[in-house]
Design a protein around this motif. Sequence first.
Motif, PDB file in Angstrom:
ATOM      1  N   ASP A   1       0.827  -1.204   0.000  1.00 19.23           N
ATOM      2  CA  ASP A   1       0.000   0.000   0.000  1.00 19.23           C
ATOM      3  C   ASP A   1       0.863   1.256   0.000  1.00 19.23           C
ATOM      4  O   ASP A   1       0.527   2.259  -0.646  1.00 19.23           O
ATOM      5  N   GLN A   2       1.964   1.207   0.700  1.00 24.33           N
ATOM      6  CA  GLN A   2       2.852   2.365   0.712  1.00 24.33           C
ATOM      7  C   GLN A   2       3.474   2.611  -0.661  1.00 24.33           C
ATOM      8  O   GLN A   2       3.705   3.768  -1.044  1.00 24.33           O
ATOM      9  N   ALA A   3       3.695   1.544  -1.408  1.00 19.62           N
ATOM     10  CA  ALA A   3       4.310   1.693  -2.732  1.00 19.62           C
ATOM     11  C   ALA A   3       3.286   2.015  -3.812  1.00 19.62           C
ATOM     12  O   ALA A   3       3.546   2.823  -4.719  1.00 19.62           O
ATOM     13  N   GLU A   4       2.102   1.403  -3.748  1.00 21.83           N
ATOM     14  CA  GLU A   4       1.118   1.539  -4.823  1.00 21.83           C
ATOM     15  C   GLU A   4      -0.151   2.274  -4.400  1.00 21.83           C
ATOM     16  O   GLU A   4      -1.057   2.445  -5.237  1.00 21.83           O
ATOM     17  N   ASP A   5      -0.243   2.689  -3.166  1.00 25.84           N
ATOM     18  CA  ASP A   5      -1.457   3.338  -2.658  1.00 25.84           C
ATOM     19  C   ASP A   5      -2.674   2.461  -2.935  1.00 25.84           C
ATOM     20  O   ASP A   5      -3.701   2.915  -3.461  1.00 25.84           O
ATOM     21  N   LEU A   6      -2.549   1.197  -2.577  1.00 22.22           N
ATOM     22  CA  LEU A   6      -3.542   0.198  -2.946  1.00 22.22           C
ATOM     23  C   LEU A   6      -4.868   0.400  -2.230  1.00 22.22           C
ATOM     24  O   LEU A   6      -5.941   0.303  -2.825  1.00 22.22           O
ATOM     25  N   LEU A   7      -4.821   0.671  -0.956  1.00 18.82           N
ATOM     26  CA  LEU A   7      -6.050   0.738  -0.175  1.00 18.82           C
ATOM     27  C   LEU A   7      -6.862   1.993  -0.450  1.00 18.82           C
ATOM     28  O   LEU A   7      -8.025   2.081  -0.048  1.00 18.82           O
ATOM     29  N   ALA A   8      -6.280   2.968  -1.152  1.00 19.00           N
ATOM     30  CA  ALA A   8      -7.032   4.169  -1.500  1.00 19.00           C
ATOM     31  C   ALA A   8      -7.906   3.959  -2.732  1.00 19.00           C
ATOM     32  O   ALA A   8      -8.740   4.814  -3.057  1.00 19.00           O
TER      33      ALA A   8
END
Length: 344
Positions: free
Chosen positions: A293-300
């Motif tokens: 999530d920090q790398a791809e902003d997945l949870l947003a």
Amino acid sequence: MQPLNRRPPPLQAPRRGITGAVIGAAKGAVMGAARGAAMGASGEAQTQAPKGARRHDPSPSYWDYKMQRLWLTPQFRVLFRFGLPVLVVTLISALVLASESRRTAVAGGVAHVVGQFQDRPEFRVSLLSVDGASPDLADAVRAQLGVSFPVSSFKLDLDALREKAESLDAVAQADLAVRSGGVLHVAIQEREPALVWRTEDGLTLLDATGHRVAGLAARGDRPDLPLIAGEGADLAATEALALMDAAGPLTKRLRGLVRVGDRRWDMVLDRDQRLLLPSDRPVQALERLLALDQAEDLLARDLVAIDLRDEKRPVLRLGEDALMAARRARGLIPDEKKKTESDL
């Protein structure tokens, strides 16, 4: 004439035979007479033993000898000095207590003496002190103990009272002691609520070990505590707290944890997002997701769920809007439907 330098012949041994016997008899008579005269001169009275009397034997008799030998045995001395008195006392006690009336009288007398001793003022307990507990819990402890004051300290079973106090859910440990001044002191170690457990029966406060602390009327009464749900969630409370500690930046979005099949957790976030964690090493799986999530902003993104049960292949479940956008991008939706959906 004999020469002057001639030595006299040595004394010869008395002749044997008749001459020796006569000389010996004479010597014996002379010595006996001299001894009798000496005893007469000293004034000692001599009596002659009657004819036919037996001489006194100074040696002990058979039984005297046996007793002397027994007294030389340490076991016999201990048995005679201690065992025999104990046996006599036991026999006398048995004879006295053989009657039921005498037994009743003795028991009553002993009970009366013991009661008078135990009821003395210095052994009287009149107060109860509870430390380390909240006011509500202290009142519950007093009611649970149910001790009627004043009471003798000898009549207080501290172990039984401790078990009663620890039977309360909010009490982790209780120590009881009778202090000077007639005070029964109860030191309480209260359980600290760490989780709110939602079940079909309502809300329950749990400590860090999953032990029940108390009931909860409404979730708003303890908004500071995280929420868990599902059957068997209380048994895995330690793992739930570890997941919440590892959530890190997701803590503000975290709504709670749901126990699934009594073997794994689902982490529920706001916007109805759900993280499906594996049963083995769920903390490590959550840490990998946070790194992604920090790398791809997945949870947003518009995601309904992220399945992490397969460590090598996580699965994403898209939301409705994201799913339609993906289908349009791939040309899977007809133009008419596109137009209709765009008009909507």
